[in-house]
Scaffold this active site. Structure first.
Site, PDB file in Angstrom:
ATOM      1  CB  SER A 211      -0.945   0.001   1.190  1.00 46.50           C
ATOM      2  OG  SER A 211      -0.213  -0.062   2.377  1.00 46.50           O
ATOM      3  CG  HIS A 239      -4.370  -1.661  -0.303  1.00 45.94           C
ATOM      4  ND1 HIS A 239      -4.981  -0.418  -0.169  1.00 45.94           N
ATOM      5  CD2 HIS A 239      -3.812  -1.933   0.895  1.00 45.94           C
ATOM      6  CE1 HIS A 239      -4.768   0.038   1.052  1.00 45.94           C
ATOM      7  NE2 HIS A 239      -4.072  -0.861   1.717  1.00 45.94           N
ATOM      8  CE  LYS A 270      -7.153  -1.387   3.446  1.00 46.78           C
ATOM      9  NZ  LYS A 270      -7.054  -0.394   4.511  1.00 46.78           N
TER      10      LYS A 270
HETATM   11  N1  PLP Z   1      -3.759  -5.671   5.384  1.00 35.96           N
HETATM   12  C1  PLP Z   1      -3.448  -4.605   4.627  1.00 35.96           C
HETATM   13  C2  PLP Z   1      -2.510  -4.770   3.464  1.00 35.96           C
HETATM   14  C3  PLP Z   1      -3.989  -3.334   4.924  1.00 35.96           C
HETATM   15  O1  PLP Z   1      -3.674  -2.270   4.175  1.00 35.96           O
HETATM   16  C4  PLP Z   1      -4.872  -3.229   6.031  1.00 35.96           C
HETATM   17  C5  PLP Z   1      -5.458  -1.913   6.395  1.00 35.96           C
HETATM   18  O2  PLP Z   1      -4.838  -0.898   6.441  1.00 35.96           O
HETATM   19  C6  PLP Z   1      -5.162  -4.366   6.785  1.00 35.96           C
HETATM   20  C7  PLP Z   1      -4.593  -5.570   6.441  1.00 35.96           C
HETATM   21  C8  PLP Z   1      -6.103  -4.293   7.949  1.00 35.96           C
HETATM   22  O3  PLP Z   1      -7.424  -4.218   7.468  1.00 35.96           O
HETATM   23  P1  PLP Z   1      -8.611  -3.754   8.419  1.00 35.96           P
HETATM   24  O4  PLP Z   1      -8.686  -2.278   8.306  1.00 35.96           O
HETATM   25  O5  PLP Z   1      -9.814  -4.468   7.899  1.00 35.96           O
HETATM   26  O6  PLP Z   1      -8.250  -4.228   9.794  1.00 35.96           O
END
Ligand code: PLP
Length: 425
Positions: A211, A239, A270
């Site tokens: 990200s 993402h 998201k």
């Molecule tokens: N994995 C990745 C690559 C993320 O970007 C995020 C969120 O920022 C998460 C996991 C965590 O997701 P959640 O917001 O559903 O806890």
């Protein structure tokens, strides 16, 4: 007499508060405040303090932000499909509030599973073409709860060094042998796969899209190596799900390797409505075991019905062929990237809606994003320790709800501000 005096003083020292060391006079609360105050000051001094801007409207392409005038164009949400405030999604959430209530006041296995939770899990499994799926309150929890259930001391977990924090934390909790391969480096991955051939099970773990850089993992090569060395694969699709690939199936579809990953974890927070929630989709036995053993699933409250209904509506829209949305994000992304590059900016990443405008200097990234906000464009500067030193950037995130006019206005603002700061000429 002297001995008596010494004994009396010793007794006083241990029993009377007036003889305690000065530090003990401070209450625990006061000490904590002093220690944390020092840490907070350290963060300020290091220039890594994060301030939160306050939005006073729903999440959308146009938002209102406290302390600013009028509408602001929003280019920093993960609202890739623009469904966070889609009327059909909101209506589904409102209906579920009436039919299924505000919440379950329970974890899933006690009395926290409703028909809509199972329906959503089945939809997710169908969407990804997997045997089953399990919901969590977040993808952070899905990542925290999977590795220790699946892998033991006879197994190995092999993780890209730049994987998300929740994967790192999840791996810390498991007893498997841990290996990290250099970011996207297939030679390094192969050498670890060679070293670990004696293990009972092996799992290669990667983000689908990283990200901070908007770059896509080399999934075809990872799957080929996993096949060659008889390893499983895990991909975090936060993402990617909903918008990457022609029908939004994610990195597998984007790279033409559909169905090859063993396990998919992703978020509902998201592209998929943006409320909250995460899931694991994969083999039936794994999902069944997670329901029995995964600690964030067993010991945390169930996903609220309105949130479930919103996400469920998003999957309906995607599966009914609202394929226009992934196409629209891709089109908007291409337009922004092409125009910015033509103007002289460096944009990192692989044609992903995360478009990092590379600037290098932390202060420059921060001052330019402030200047852009004054022009009605909301973007955020990222600097160390979130990204490596000297690689500060403004991360622009494109959505399907941005119009071409929004994109063009933003590029124009970047050019003006870029000239003002000497980044482009
Ligand atoms: N994995 C990745 C690559 C993320 O970007 C995020 C969120 O920022 C998460 C996991 C965590 O997701 P959640 O917001 O559903 O806890």
């Amino acid at each position: 007499m002297a001995a008596l005096y010494v004994t009396a003083v010793r007794t006083l020292r241990t029993r009377s508060p007036i003889f305690l060391a000065p530090r003990r006079f401070q209450s625990a609360l006061a000490s904590m405040k002093e220690i944390l105050g020092g840490e907070l000051e350290g963060i300020r001094q290091a220039g890594t303090w994060k301030t939160e801007r306050v939005i006073t409207s729903p999440q959308a392409a146009n938002i209102t932000v406290q302390g600013t005038e009028g509408n602001i164009l929003n280019f920093c949400a993960n609202n890739y499909l623009g469904l966070s405030s889609n009327p059909e999604v909101i209506a589904a959430g409102k209906t579920a509030l009436d039919t299924h209530g505000a919440g379950l006041s329970s974890v899933r296995f006690i009395c926290g599973t409703q028909d809509i939770h199972r329906e959503l899990e089945q939809k997710i499994a169908k969407f990804h073409g997997r045997e089953d799926a399990i919901l969590y309150i977040s993808c952070f929890d899905a990542n925290a709860g999977i590795f220790e259930v699946l892998l033991g001391p006879d197994d190995a977990v092999i993780s890209d060094e730049l994987n998300h924090a929740s994967i790192i934390d999840g791996i810390r909790l498991c007893k498997a042998q841990r290996f990290r391969y250099k970011h996207k480096d297939m030679q390094d991955l192969e050498s670890i796969l060679q070293q670990t051939q004696g293990c009972r099970m092996r799992l290669v773990v990667t983000d689908g899209v990283f990200s901070m850089d908007g770059n896509v993992t080399p999934l075809r090569e990872i799957c080929d190596l996993a096949d060659k060395y008889n390893s499983m694969t895990f991909i975090d699709e936060c993402h990617a799900t909903g918008f990457l690939g022609a029908t939004g199936r994610g990195t597998e579809e984007f790279l033409g390797v559909d169905g090859r990953c063993t396990i998919i974890n992703s978020t509902l927070g998201k592209a998929l409505g943006g409320a909250a929630g995460g899931y694991t989709a994969g083999p039936k036995e794994l999902v069944t075991l997670l329901r029995q053993r995964s600690r964030p699933y067993l010991f945390s409250n169930t996903l609220p019905p309105p949130v479930v209904a919103c996400a469920s509506k998003v999957f309906d829209l995607l599966m009914q062929g609202e394929a226009d949305l992934p196409r629209k994000v891709a089109e908007n992304t291409a337009r922004f990237r092409e125009k910015m590059v033509a103007a002289g900016f460096t944009i990192a990443g692989d044609n992903h809606p995360i478009c990092p405008v590379m600037l290098g200097d932390a202060r420059l990234a921060s001052e330019m994003s402030d200047a852009l906000l004054k022009r009605g464009i909301y973007v955020i500067g990222f600097s160390y320790p979130v990204v490596p030193k000297g690689k500060a950037r403004i991360r622009v995130q494109i959505s399907a709800v941005h119009s071409f006019e929004d994109i063009d206005r933003t590029v124009d603002a970047f050019i003006d501000v870029g000239k003002q700061f000497g980044v482009v000429s």
